[in-house]
Design a protein around this motif. Structure first.
Motif, PDB file in Angstrom:
ATOM      1  N   THR A  10      45.267  86.210  41.281  1.00  0.00           N
ATOM      2  CA  THR A  10      44.405  85.995  42.448  1.00  0.00           C
ATOM      3  C   THR A  10      45.195  86.132  43.744  1.00  0.00           C
ATOM      4  O   THR A  10      44.752  86.776  44.694  1.00  0.00           O
ATOM      5  N   ASP A  33      36.270  86.388  38.445  1.00  0.00           N
ATOM      6  CA  ASP A  33      36.606  85.150  37.751  1.00  0.00           C
ATOM      7  C   ASP A  33      35.619  84.052  38.167  1.00  0.00           C
ATOM      8  O   ASP A  33      35.457  83.792  39.357  1.00  0.00           O
ATOM      9  N   ASP A 118      39.858  91.155  40.786  1.00  0.00           N
ATOM     10  CA  ASP A 118      40.622  90.002  40.320  1.00  0.00           C
ATOM     11  C   ASP A 118      40.006  89.515  39.007  1.00  0.00           C
ATOM     12  O   ASP A 118      38.874  89.038  38.984  1.00  0.00           O
TER      13      ASP A 118
HETATM   14 MG    MG Z   1      43.035  83.741  39.271  1.00  0.00          MG
END
Ligand code: MG
Ligand code: ADP
Length: 250
Positions: A10, A33, A118
């Protein structure tokens, strides 16, 4: 991506997005995510948004209407909320489950020079969707004990997706993160990873830097939080390497 948690996925997504944006590239960051850390770290409170990437994947919202601008004049982001776990389950019942995100991206891909995704810390259907949509996989590896563990498996999974679902997929590169110069182990991991993966490893090493870890609580990339710290310099240098790859690939 990396199926391990806490390795810097991230952090790298947010900060590379910010650096590439600063270098005048048109950038979209997709938060895949359900933990929504990339969304929060980009200054957006998941609780404050009505639609997210989950609604796009469930065909409830048009991708263009969900993308928002992070910060003032920042990169664009397709935000996530904890509701993304819903897609994770429901995609499994879809015939085109691996291609759902890719189909959505065809509507907007020409709007951007870079689309960064991500991934969650697992090899689930959301991760597979991102691998099917991607041209390159960027793998953050933490300079810690067990760094190499799981990496061979990860590369095998990428190979499998390449063979069966996305022939144009490549390994963009491996980036070493959270390097601690006071710790001999960090140096050993760097040598090990370079020995095993050679040219796949970026020259830039991301140092462990407290400013990098503080920035997300202000909803900012480190470049915005403290442009002069070692973390900002490292991510700027990584972004420059990425741009160089682009030239080499032409
Ligand atoms: Mg992450
Ligand atoms: P992942 O997305 O792989 O789970 P994160 O990017 O969220 O990993 O990083 C895990 C934790 O480590 C976060 O608290 C983050 O702020 C911190 N962190 C990441 N990179 C650095 C760094 N270079 N220096 C200091 N802290 C870092």
């Amino acid at each position: 991506m990396n199926q391990k948690g806490g390795v810097g996925k991230t952090t790298t997504s947010i900060n590379l997005s910010a650096c590439l944006h600063k270098m005048k590239r048109r950038v979209l960051l997709i938060d895949l995510d359900p933990q929504s850390n990339a969304t929060r770290g980009s200054g957006i409170n998941p609780a404050s948004i009505d639609v997210s990437v989950n609604d796009v994947l469930l065909d409830r919202a048009d991708i263009g209407s969900v993308i928002i601008n992070s910060q003032s004049d920042g990169y664009d982001i397709l935000p996530s909320t904890p509701s993304l776990t819903e897609s994770e389950v429901s995609l499994l019942n879809n015939d085109d489950r691996e291609f759902h995100l890719r189909t959505k991206l065809t509507h907007i891909e020409n709007t951007y020079d870079y689309i960064l995704m991500d991934c969650p810390p697992s090899l689930n259907i959301l991760t597979v969707n991102s691998l099917v949509s991607a041209t390159g996989v960027l793998i953050p590896v933490q300079c810690e004990f067990y760094a190499l563990e799981g990496l061979a498996q990860l590369l095998k999974s990428v190979e499998l997706v390449k063979k069966n679902l996305n022939p144009s997929l490549t390994i963009q590169g491996i980036v070493l993160t959270m390097f601690d110069s006071r710790n001999n182990l960090s140096e050993m991991v760097v040598n090990d990873v370079r020995k095993h993966f050679g040219k796949l490893v970026y020259q830039t090493i991301i140092p462990r830097n407290v400013r990098i870890s503080e920035a997300p609580s202000f909803g900012q990339p480190v470049l915005m939080y403290d442009i002069n710290c070692s973390g900002s310099k490292a991510y700027t240098s990584l972004a420059a390497e990425l741009l160089q790859q682009e030239n080499v690939n032409l």
